[in-house]
Design an enzyme around this catalytic site. Structure first.
Site, PDB file in Angstrom:
ATOM      1  N   CYS A 202       2.611   3.105   9.681  1.00 16.33           N
ATOM      2  CA  CYS A 202       2.675   4.364   9.014  1.00 16.33           C
ATOM      3  C   CYS A 202       3.178   5.543  10.163  1.00 16.33           C
ATOM      4  O   CYS A 202       2.744   5.545  11.156  1.00 16.33           O
ATOM      5  CB  CYS A 202       1.387   4.961   8.625  1.00 16.33           C
ATOM      6  SG  CYS A 202       1.492   6.505   7.580  1.00 16.33           S
TER       7      CYS A 202
ATOM      8  N   PRO B 280       0.828  -1.204  -0.024  1.00 17.70           N
ATOM      9  CA  PRO B 280      -0.138  -0.014  -0.005  1.00 17.70           C
ATOM     10  C   PRO B 280       0.574   1.364  -0.078  1.00 17.70           C
ATOM     11  O   PRO B 280       1.901   1.255   0.773  1.00 17.70           O
ATOM     12  CB  PRO B 280      -0.812  -0.214   1.212  1.00 17.70           C
ATOM     13  CG  PRO B 280      -0.054  -0.978   2.095  1.00 17.70           C
ATOM     14  CD  PRO B 280       1.025  -2.131   1.258  1.00 17.70           C
ATOM     15  N   MET B 281       0.485   2.410  -0.836  1.00 22.45           N
ATOM     16  CA  MET B 281       1.336   3.474  -0.921  1.00 22.45           C
ATOM     17  C   MET B 281       0.295   4.504  -1.092  1.00 22.45           C
ATOM     18  O   MET B 281      -0.465   4.796  -2.307  1.00 22.45           O
ATOM     19  CB  MET B 281       2.166   3.616  -2.046  1.00 22.45           C
ATOM     20  CG  MET B 281       3.756   2.955  -1.389  1.00 22.45           C
ATOM     21  SD  MET B 281       4.989   3.050  -2.860  1.00 22.45           S
ATOM     22  CE  MET B 281       4.230   1.724  -3.928  1.00 22.45           C
ATOM     23  N   ALA B 282       0.133   5.399   0.002  1.00 19.99           N
ATOM     24  CA  ALA B 282      -0.932   6.470  -0.146  1.00 19.99           C
ATOM     25  C   ALA B 282      -0.321   7.424  -1.323  1.00 19.99           C
ATOM     26  O   ALA B 282       0.908   7.674  -1.515  1.00 19.99           O
ATOM     27  CB  ALA B 282      -0.852   7.391   1.222  1.00 19.99           C
TER      28      ALA B 282
ATOM     29  N   LYS C 124      -0.318  -4.996   8.851  1.00 23.17           N
ATOM     30  CA  LYS C 124       1.022  -4.633   8.138  1.00 23.17           C
ATOM     31  C   LYS C 124       1.776  -3.679   9.553  1.00 23.17           C
ATOM     32  O   LYS C 124       1.146  -2.599   9.827  1.00 23.17           O
ATOM     33  CB  LYS C 124       0.783  -3.788   6.899  1.00 23.17           C
ATOM     34  CG  LYS C 124       2.358  -3.318   6.430  1.00 23.17           C
ATOM     35  CD  LYS C 124       2.110  -2.703   4.924  1.00 23.17           C
ATOM     36  CE  LYS C 124       3.246  -2.016   4.459  1.00 23.17           C
ATOM     37  NZ  LYS C 124       3.846  -1.060   4.769  1.00 23.17           N
TER      38      LYS C 124
ATOM     39  N   ARG D 147       8.432   1.360  -2.807  1.00 19.80           N
ATOM     40  CA  ARG D 147       8.841   2.255  -3.905  1.00 19.80           C
ATOM     41  C   ARG D 147       9.359   1.840  -5.009  1.00 19.80           C
ATOM     42  O   ARG D 147       9.348   2.403  -5.986  1.00 19.80           O
ATOM     43  CB  ARG D 147       9.888   3.069  -2.985  1.00 19.80           C
ATOM     44  CG  ARG D 147       9.307   4.078  -2.022  1.00 19.80           C
ATOM     45  CD  ARG D 147      10.431   4.415  -0.733  1.00 19.80           C
ATOM     46  NE  ARG D 147      10.832   3.348  -0.204  1.00 19.80           N
ATOM     47  CZ  ARG D 147      11.874   3.429   0.709  1.00 19.80           C
ATOM     48  NH1 ARG D 147      12.287   4.682   0.876  1.00 19.80           N
ATOM     49  NH2 ARG D 147      12.227   2.469   1.501  1.00 19.80           N
TER      50      ARG D 147
ATOM     51  N   ASN E 225       8.931  -7.118   4.070  1.00 14.52           N
ATOM     52  CA  ASN E 225       8.694  -5.907   3.156  1.00 14.52           C
ATOM     53  C   ASN E 225       9.854  -5.119   3.716  1.00 14.52           C
ATOM     54  O   ASN E 225      10.265  -5.167   4.988  1.00 14.52           O
ATOM     55  CB  ASN E 225       7.307  -5.082   3.229  1.00 14.52           C
ATOM     56  CG  ASN E 225       7.443  -3.792   3.096  1.00 14.52           C
ATOM     57  OD1 ASN E 225       7.429  -2.864   3.868  1.00 14.52           O
ATOM     58  ND2 ASN E 225       7.721  -3.615   1.801  1.00 14.52           N
ATOM     59  N   GLY E 226      10.333  -4.132   2.614  1.00 17.00           N
ATOM     60  CA  GLY E 226      11.453  -3.236   3.046  1.00 17.00           C
ATOM     61  C   GLY E 226      12.632  -3.484   2.195  1.00 17.00           C
ATOM     62  O   GLY E 226      13.138  -4.596   2.402  1.00 17.00           O
TER      63      GLY E 226
HETATM   64  C1  FMN Z   1       4.823   7.369  -0.802  1.00 13.66           C
HETATM   65  C2  FMN Z   1       4.414   6.321   0.139  1.00 13.66           C
HETATM   66  C3  FMN Z   1       3.346   5.950   0.916  1.00 13.66           C
HETATM   67  C4  FMN Z   1       3.204   4.860   1.592  1.00 13.66           C
HETATM   68  N1  FMN Z   1       1.811   4.795   2.028  1.00 13.66           N
HETATM   69  C5  FMN Z   1       1.624   3.627   2.712  1.00 13.66           C
HETATM   70  C6  FMN Z   1       0.286   3.127   3.460  1.00 13.66           C
HETATM   71  O1  FMN Z   1      -0.837   3.664   2.975  1.00 13.66           O
HETATM   72  N2  FMN Z   1       0.070   2.169   4.192  1.00 13.66           N
HETATM   73  C7  FMN Z   1       1.373   1.378   4.683  1.00 13.66           C
HETATM   74  O2  FMN Z   1       0.971   0.777   5.351  1.00 13.66           O
HETATM   75  N3  FMN Z   1       2.432   1.824   4.350  1.00 13.66           N
HETATM   76  C8  FMN Z   1       2.823   2.867   3.496  1.00 13.66           C
HETATM   77  N4  FMN Z   1       4.290   3.200   3.067  1.00 13.66           N
HETATM   78  C9  FMN Z   1       4.952   2.107   3.332  1.00 13.66           C
HETATM   79  C10 FMN Z   1       5.150   1.116   2.118  1.00 13.66           C
HETATM   80  O3  FMN Z   1       4.087   0.323   2.105  1.00 13.66           O
HETATM   81  C11 FMN Z   1       6.396   0.261   2.554  1.00 13.66           C
HETATM   82  O4  FMN Z   1       6.177  -0.475   3.883  1.00 13.66           O
HETATM   83  C12 FMN Z   1       7.666   1.091   2.758  1.00 13.66           C
HETATM   84  O5  FMN Z   1       7.907   2.025   1.804  1.00 13.66           O
HETATM   85  C13 FMN Z   1       9.052  -0.068   2.608  1.00 13.66           C
HETATM   86  O6  FMN Z   1       9.149  -0.852   1.560  1.00 13.66           O
HETATM   87  P1  FMN Z   1       9.878  -0.294   0.175  1.00 13.66           P
HETATM   88  O7  FMN Z   1      11.321  -0.304   0.957  1.00 13.66           O
HETATM   89  O8  FMN Z   1       9.830  -1.531  -0.703  1.00 13.66           O
HETATM   90  O9  FMN Z   1       9.646   0.911  -0.251  1.00 13.66           O
HETATM   91  C14 FMN Z   1       4.302   4.250   1.949  1.00 13.66           C
HETATM   92  C15 FMN Z   1       5.515   4.540   1.478  1.00 13.66           C
HETATM   93  C16 FMN Z   1       5.499   5.316   0.577  1.00 13.66           C
HETATM   94  C17 FMN Z   1       7.055   5.748  -0.045  1.00 13.66           C
END
Ligand code: FMN
Length: 374
Positions: free
Chosen positions: A123, A38-40, A162, A248, A223-224
């Site tokens: 978050c 999920p990414m807002a 999550k 991302r 994740n991460g």
């Molecule tokens: C722009 C943006 C928006 C995000 N929105 C959410 C969200 O709505 N809910 C959530 O649980 N995590 C959110 N995250 C976190 C990601 O889901 C993820 O846990 C975090 O980016 C780590 O993963 P990555 O290293 O693959 O980016 C967001 C991250 C980014 C960069």
């Protein structure tokens, strides 16, 4: 192209991987479940559909406020708009009380179209934590238990949470959260292998993630820091998680899902990822095609939002709104190509479909000329 095709080589399924696929009624893929996080501001129906067309087996909505749903705010319901052709989608909710989240989970189930409900307990954004939601829950596993138990009794859909490892490296909370989730009847846990204090920076702690997986009696999605097939492969090999979630690195880069899937199914490890080299060089026709597809779906989604809100916008306003929404994706698709930096500084000048397409073509042509020169 969908993730549901069974893999023939190097089958890696474990009972928990199978369980995770069954939970969402997905055919066994032979490898860990590969998800779009999920990414807002990003993971709307358009991005999710593109990701599913490139092998993301499960996707998540943007973060959606439980209170917003309960108060029937149309903007909040828009976040749950689904598009045809998407992979199974999880409704991703945030809130701070068992009552509101249980009520919202029930409403999401009644609305239909979702394969499960996910609670946001990670978050770190102030706007969310100051109201006791998101990462604020990490310091209170007892409340996480109460929320999940209330959600469990209000929906029969699969339920996930999550979360993160803890508030900061000095305070690991994930084992208590895992216990709370399991006790509440949660079906799977998604663990972002960083602490709240880290935000989205630094390396994920794969050792701790592996310990979580070793202790869990429910499937674990890791994740991460998955920036490449190598990172996904490594997370799976080092932790044994049952699913992998990319955030991302999937923006403007839906091919990452196919690459991770292929790497997991191959008999040899993938090439080690070198962050200084950036993304793999991709076929320019493929980039253009996906960009145009994404733009088309984004337009369709926007039209649907406007219709739902009963807005009678003129064609010009619609094109402007589309350009604004699409900017964040556009730059990421073209990132690393010749002319993309120039484009980045001129994104605000894009005000119509035609100007976006012209910008795409200009950038791709510059890159093509550069590649032709060798
Ligand atoms: C722009 C943006 C928006 C995000 N929105 C959410 C969200 O709505 N809910 C959530 O649980 N995590 C959110 N995250 C976190 C990601 O889901 C993820 O846990 C975090 O980016 C780590 O993963 P990555 O290293 O693959 O980016 C967001 C991250 C980014 C960069």
């Amino acid at each position: 192209m969908l993730a549901t095709k069974p893999m023939k080589n190097n089958q890696q399924s474990t009972p928990m991987i199978t369980k995770l696929h069954q939970l969402f009624q997905l055919p066994e893929s032979g490898t860990p479940l590969i998800c779009l996080a999920p990414m807002a501001g990003f993971t709307d129906g358009a991005m999710r559909r593109i990701a599913s067309q490139h092998s993301a087996a499960l996707t998540f909505t943007e973060m959606t406020s439980a209170m917003g749903l309960l108060y029937e705010q149309s903007k909040t319901w828009q976040l749950l708009e689904r598009m045809e052709g998407e992979a199974p989608v999880m409704g991703h909710l945030y809130g701070s009380t068992p009552e509101s989240l249980a009520g919202a989970a029930r409403m999401v189930e009644e609305r239909g179209g979702f394969v499960g409900i996910d609670l946001n307990a990670g978050c770190p954004v102030k706007k969310i934590t100051k109201n006791g939601a998101g990462a604020a829950l990490i310091s209170n596993p007892r409340l996480i238990y109460k929320i999940l138990a209330a959600m469990r009794s209000s929906t029969s859909l699969p339920l996930t949470v999550k979360t993160r490892l803890g508030p900061h490296p000095g305070k690991v909370a994930i084992f208590e959260i895992l216990q709370a989730a399991q006790d509440a009847g949660t079906d799977a846990i998604i663990v972002h292998g960083r602490f709240t204090a880290q935000g989205h920076g630094g390396d994920p702690d794969l050792k701790l993630l592996g310990e979580v997986k070793a202790r869990a009696t429910i499937p674990v999605i890791g994740n991460g820091g998955i920036r490449s097939a190598w990172d996904g492969w490594r997370m799976f090999k080092e932790t044994g998680v049952d699913g992998l979630m990319v955030a991302r690195s999937a923006i403007g880069n839906p091919w990452i899902f196919e690459e991770i899937r292929a790497a997991l199914a191959a008999s040899e490890p993938p090439e080690i990822y070198d962050p200084t080299r950036g993304r793999p060089r991709r076929d320019l026709k493929a980039i253009r095609q996906v960009l145009l597809d994404h733009l088309d779906i984004q337009r369709e989604l926007l039209m649907r939002h406007l219709a739902l809100a009963d807005c009678k916008e003129g064609a010009l306003e619609i094109e402007r709104a589309l350009a604004v929404t699409f900017q964040c994706h556009l730059f990421r698709y073209l990132s690393g190509l010749k002319g993309s930096s120039y484009l980045r500084s001129h994104l605000r000048n894009l005000k119509s479909m035609d100007s976006i397409i012209a910008a795409i073509d200009g950038c791709i042509e510059r890159e093509r000329a550069f590649r032709d020169r060798g």
